[in-house]
Write a protein that holds these residues in place. Structure first.
Motif, PDB file in Angstrom:
ATOM      1  N   LYS A 127       5.094   0.860  -4.720  1.00 27.62           N
ATOM      2  CA  LYS A 127       6.535   0.898  -4.972  1.00 27.62           C
ATOM      3  C   LYS A 127       7.306   1.239  -3.700  1.00 27.62           C
ATOM      4  CE  LYS A 127       6.319   2.096  -9.904  1.00 27.62           C
ATOM      5  NZ  LYS A 127       6.661   3.131 -10.923  1.00 27.62           N
ATOM      6  N   ILE A 128       6.739   2.126  -2.876  1.00 33.33           N
ATOM      7  CA  ILE A 128       7.394   2.485  -1.609  1.00 33.33           C
ATOM      8  C   ILE A 128       7.434   1.273  -0.686  1.00 33.33           C
ATOM      9  CG2 ILE A 128       7.299   3.969   0.429  1.00 33.33           C
ATOM     10  CD1 ILE A 128       5.767   6.015  -1.352  1.00 33.33           C
ATOM     11  N   GLU A 129       6.323   0.554  -0.595  1.00 37.46           N
ATOM     12  CA  GLU A 129       6.263  -0.644   0.239  1.00 37.46           C
ATOM     13  C   GLU A 129       7.263  -1.694  -0.221  1.00 37.46           C
ATOM     14  OE1 GLU A 129       1.546  -0.457   1.598  1.00 37.46           O
ATOM     15  OE2 GLU A 129       2.148  -1.622  -0.160  1.00 37.46           O
ATOM     16  N   SER A 130       7.368  -1.871  -1.541  1.00 35.88           N
ATOM     17  CA  SER A 130       8.312  -2.829  -2.106  1.00 35.88           C
ATOM     18  C   SER A 130       9.749  -2.430  -1.789  1.00 35.88           C
ATOM     19  CB  SER A 130       8.112  -2.924  -3.621  1.00 35.88           C
ATOM     20  OG  SER A 130       9.078  -3.762  -4.214  1.00 35.88           O
ATOM     21  N   ALA A 131      10.054  -1.132  -1.906  1.00 34.54           N
ATOM     22  CA  ALA A 131      11.404  -0.633  -1.615  1.00 34.54           C
ATOM     23  C   ALA A 131      11.751  -0.839  -0.146  1.00 34.54           C
ATOM     24  CB  ALA A 131      11.499   0.848  -1.978  1.00 34.54           C
ATOM     25  N   ALA A 132      10.799  -0.566   0.736  1.00 37.75           N
ATOM     26  CA  ALA A 132      11.033  -0.747   2.175  1.00 37.75           C
ATOM     27  C   ALA A 132      11.325  -2.212   2.490  1.00 37.75           C
ATOM     28  CB  ALA A 132       9.824  -0.253   2.963  1.00 37.75           C
ATOM     29  N   ALA A 133      10.559  -3.110   1.895  1.00 37.43           N
ATOM     30  CA  ALA A 133      10.761  -4.544   2.116  1.00 37.43           C
ATOM     31  C   ALA A 133      12.144  -4.978   1.632  1.00 37.43           C
ATOM     32  CB  ALA A 133       9.678  -5.333   1.404  1.00 37.43           C
ATOM     33  N   LYS A 134      12.567  -4.456   0.494  1.00 31.29           N
ATOM     34  CA  LYS A 134      13.873  -4.810  -0.071  1.00 31.29           C
ATOM     35  C   LYS A 134      15.002  -4.326   0.835  1.00 31.29           C
ATOM     36  CE  LYS A 134      16.654  -4.311  -4.285  1.00 31.29           C
ATOM     37  NZ  LYS A 134      16.703  -3.748  -5.671  1.00 31.29           N
ATOM     38  N   LEU A 135      14.868  -3.123   1.369  1.00 34.53           N
ATOM     39  CA  LEU A 135      15.908  -2.583   2.246  1.00 34.53           C
ATOM     40  C   LEU A 135      15.974  -3.339   3.567  1.00 34.53           C
ATOM     41  CD1 LEU A 135      15.524   1.277   1.658  1.00 34.53           C
ATOM     42  CD2 LEU A 135      17.308  -0.244   0.783  1.00 34.53           C
ATOM     43  N   LEU A 136      14.828  -3.711   4.088  1.00 30.55           N
ATOM     44  CA  LEU A 136      14.808  -4.491   5.331  1.00 30.55           C
ATOM     45  C   LEU A 136      15.510  -5.831   5.130  1.00 30.55           C
ATOM     46  CD1 LEU A 136      11.175  -3.755   6.588  1.00 30.55           C
ATOM     47  CD2 LEU A 136      13.326  -2.969   7.613  1.00 30.55           C
ATOM     48  N   GLN A 137      15.264  -6.440   3.984  1.00 31.67           N
ATOM     49  CA  GLN A 137      15.896  -7.715   3.667  1.00 31.67           C
ATOM     50  C   GLN A 137      17.412  -7.556   3.534  1.00 31.67           C
ATOM     51  OE1 GLN A 137      14.408  -9.546   0.080  1.00 31.67           O
ATOM     52  NE2 GLN A 137      15.153 -11.580   0.643  1.00 31.67           N
ATOM     53  N   ALA A 138      17.859  -6.354   3.116  1.00 28.10           N
ATOM     54  CA  ALA A 138      19.288  -6.084   2.959  1.00 28.10           C
ATOM     55  C   ALA A 138      19.966  -5.788   4.288  1.00 28.10           C
ATOM     56  CB  ALA A 138      19.493  -4.918   1.997  1.00 28.10           C
ATOM     57  N   GLY A 139      19.199  -5.728   5.367  1.00 32.72           N
ATOM     58  CA  GLY A 139      19.767  -5.543   6.697  1.00 32.72           C
ATOM     59  C   GLY A 139      20.188  -4.128   7.025  1.00 32.72           C
ATOM     60  N   ILE A 140      19.412  -3.148   6.597  1.00 30.63           N
ATOM     61  CA  ILE A 140      19.743  -1.747   6.896  1.00 30.63           C
ATOM     62  C   ILE A 140      19.547  -1.447   8.380  1.00 30.63           C
ATOM     63  CG2 ILE A 140      19.183  -0.897   4.587  1.00 30.63           C
ATOM     64  CD1 ILE A 140      16.493   0.089   5.818  1.00 30.63           C
ATOM     65  N   GLY A 141      20.269  -0.423   8.854  1.00 36.52           N
ATOM     66  CA  GLY A 141      20.091   0.039  10.223  1.00 36.52           C
ATOM     67  C   GLY A 141      19.267   1.301  10.287  1.00 36.52           C
ATOM     68  N   ALA A 142      19.090   1.936   9.126  1.00 36.72           N
ATOM     69  CA  ALA A 142      18.321   3.179   9.063  1.00 36.72           C
ATOM     70  C   ALA A 142      17.839   3.399   7.641  1.00 36.72           C
ATOM     71  CB  ALA A 142      19.171   4.368   9.515  1.00 36.72           C
ATOM     72  N   VAL A 143      16.802   4.204   7.503  1.00 32.23           N
ATOM     73  CA  VAL A 143      16.301   4.577   6.187  1.00 32.23           C
ATOM     74  C   VAL A 143      15.958   6.060   6.185  1.00 32.23           C
ATOM     75  CG1 VAL A 143      13.939   3.888   6.810  1.00 32.23           C
ATOM     76  CG2 VAL A 143      14.569   4.118   4.391  1.00 32.23           C
ATOM     77  N   VAL A 144      16.401   6.731   5.145  1.00 35.07           N
ATOM     78  CA  VAL A 144      16.016   8.130   4.964  1.00 35.07           C
ATOM     79  C   VAL A 144      15.082   8.205   3.764  1.00 35.07           C
ATOM     80  CG1 VAL A 144      17.996   9.222   6.057  1.00 35.07           C
ATOM     81  CG2 VAL A 144      18.139   8.560   3.674  1.00 35.07           C
ATOM     82  N   CYS A 145      14.046   8.998   3.913  1.00 30.91           N
ATOM     83  CA  CYS A 145      13.001   9.111   2.889  1.00 30.91           C
ATOM     84  C   CYS A 145      13.076  10.493   2.267  1.00 30.91           C
ATOM     85  CB  CYS A 145      11.632   8.882   3.515  1.00 30.91           C
ATOM     86  SG  CYS A 145      11.530   7.366   4.500  1.00 30.91           S
ATOM     87  N   MET A 146      12.915  10.577   0.952  1.00 35.86           N
ATOM     88  CA  MET A 146      13.060  11.853   0.267  1.00 35.86           C
ATOM     89  C   MET A 146      11.945  12.840   0.593  1.00 35.86           C
ATOM     90  SD  MET A 146      14.665  11.537  -3.494  1.00 35.86           S
ATOM     91  CE  MET A 146      16.304  10.871  -3.778  1.00 35.86           C
ATOM     92  N   ASP A 147      10.790  12.346   0.988  1.00 36.09           N
ATOM     93  CA  ASP A 147       9.712  13.271   1.352  1.00 36.09           C
ATOM     94  C   ASP A 147       8.816  12.650   2.401  1.00 36.09           C
ATOM     95  OD1 ASP A 147       7.644  11.710   0.039  1.00 36.09           O
ATOM     96  OD2 ASP A 147       8.363  12.505  -1.866  1.00 36.09           O
ATOM     97  N   ASP A 148       7.837  13.425   2.847  1.00 39.68           N
ATOM     98  CA  ASP A 148       6.987  13.015   3.961  1.00 39.68           C
ATOM     99  C   ASP A 148       6.028  11.885   3.593  1.00 39.68           C
ATOM    100  OD1 ASP A 148       5.850  14.779   2.219  1.00 39.68           O
ATOM    101  OD2 ASP A 148       4.936  16.061   3.725  1.00 39.68           O
ATOM    102  N   LEU A 149       5.549  11.831   2.341  1.00 40.30           N
ATOM    103  CA  LEU A 149       4.661  10.747   1.940  1.00 40.30           C
ATOM    104  C   LEU A 149       5.393   9.413   1.994  1.00 40.30           C
ATOM    105  CD1 LEU A 149       2.103   9.499   0.770  1.00 40.30           C
ATOM    106  CD2 LEU A 149       2.928  10.103  -1.514  1.00 40.30           C
ATOM    107  N   ILE A 150       6.605   9.375   1.434  1.00 39.67           N
ATOM    108  CA  ILE A 150       7.396   8.150   1.476  1.00 39.67           C
ATOM    109  C   ILE A 150       7.625   7.732   2.918  1.00 39.67           C
ATOM    110  CG2 ILE A 150       9.668   7.157   0.975  1.00 39.67           C
ATOM    111  CD1 ILE A 150       9.748   8.889  -1.545  1.00 39.67           C
TER     112      ILE A 150
END
Length: 334
Positions: free
Chosen positions: A228-251
């Motif tokens: 699910k984390i990998e899927s979320a990262a792919a979706k955000l990259l496709q949306a053209g984000i400039g940054a990502v913040v993760c709720m915890d260290d595993l994510i």
């Protein structure tokens, strides 16, 4: 006579008083003259007498045990937090002649805790994880057993000690926004954990304070597995984000791996930050900007509040500890 072999009877005989008098002097309860109390206490101090905890407990109707409820389903990534906070709890408990009993509870299955309550094994309880639907808290309230939440509860009547996640997360995101970073995505864990909801509030606070439009499409929650984390990262990259913040260290660790697999440079192409720092991120390349919390101090203070409450002292309904923003190489701001 060795102090570790001395008994209340020995003290009473030496001072020519009754055992009841000695017991009252030690407990501070019951009718006894001040001069006699001081004489007993002075003798005890001079001979380094240590009352038997079991006998002391029976006299005061206490077990001198507290329970620490830990999630039975926690994984290796969660362990640093529980280990560090547990160390603080045990140190504070030991300093007050209390022992800590671990009670693993998985999900809504509270049989272990219920049995401990029924058998009067403890004087109080620390809950180490706050859930939106918290059956453990309900059970303890019904049993009228003193307890403290090491975290934040939506029930304002519950005693709570927590790190100030909301303020910390807001400060981190605010700094990213003020540095000119646009389109900051968020990847979060299970919404059943109150801490994740609190961190999300901090993220939202930063946008509102900066007068920025909050794009809810860039907020992806309930990412409680690597897939699910990998899927979320792919979706955000496709949306053209400039940054990502993760709720915890595993994510965050999974996101960094996704970016590495795609040859996306951090922070030149995508900035990355984490709302929680642990040993899992210490070896990350580049080093990750994150929030630092003192888990050991959190455990110690939670235990202190519980013991004060057990003793009938007045305590704060909710206490928040501070945080440190560790700015590292994964973000571009100074």
């Amino acid at each position: 006579m060795r102090s570790d072999k001395m008994t209340i009877a020995d003290v009473a005989e030496a001072l020519q008083v009754s055992k009841t008098t000695v017991s009252r002097a030690i407990s501070g309860k019951g009718r006894i003259g001040d001069a006699t109390r001081q004489r007993v206490l002075a003798y005890i101090e001079a001979n380094d007498y240590k009352p038997n905890v079991i006998a002391k407990g029976l006299a005061q109707k206490k077990t001198y045990n507290i329970a620490l409820v830990i999630p039975g389903d926690c994984n290796l990534v969660d362990m640093p937090f529980f280990q560090n906070s547990m160390q603080g709890i045990c140190e504070e408990a030991s300093a007050n002649d209390y022992d800590v009993m671990l009670v693993p509870v998985t999900g809504s299955h509270s049989d272990n805790l219920a049995r401990m309550i029924a058998n009067n094994k403890v004087d109080g309880v620390i809950l180490s994880r706050s859930l939106v639907k918290d059956t453990n808290a309900v059970l303890l309230k019904e049993a009228h057993l003193p307890f403290v939440m090491m975290g934040t509860s939506r029930d304002a009547k519950i005693l709570q000690v927590d790190n100030d996640h909301r303020a910390g997360c807001s400060a981190l995101v605010s700094r990213m926004l003020h540095s000119g970073t646009a389109r900051i995505g968020l990847i979060g864990g299970s919404r059943n954990y109150v801490v994740n909801r609190t961190r999300k509030q901090g993220y939202e606070d930063a946008f509102h304070a900066a007068g920025k439009v909050l794009d809810t499409a860039l907020m992806i929650e309930d990412c409680d597995s690597v897939a699910k984390i990998e899927s979320a990262a792919a979706k955000l990259l496709q949306a053209g984000i400039g940054a990502v913040v993760c709720m915890d260290d595993l994510i965050c660790a999974v996101v960094l791996q996704v970016l590495a697999d795609r040859n996306i440079a951090v922070p030149q192409q995508i900035q990355v930050a984490s709302f929680y720092d642990s040993t899992l991120l210490r070896t990350a390349k580049p080093a990750v900007t994150s929030l630092l919390f003192d888990d050991r101090a959190l455990g110690a203070l939670t235990c202190k509040v519980l013991l004060q409450y057990i003793q009938g002292e007045e305590v704060e309904q909710k206490t928040l500890l501070g945080y440190e923003l560790a700015v590292r190489e994964s973000t571009l701001f100074d």
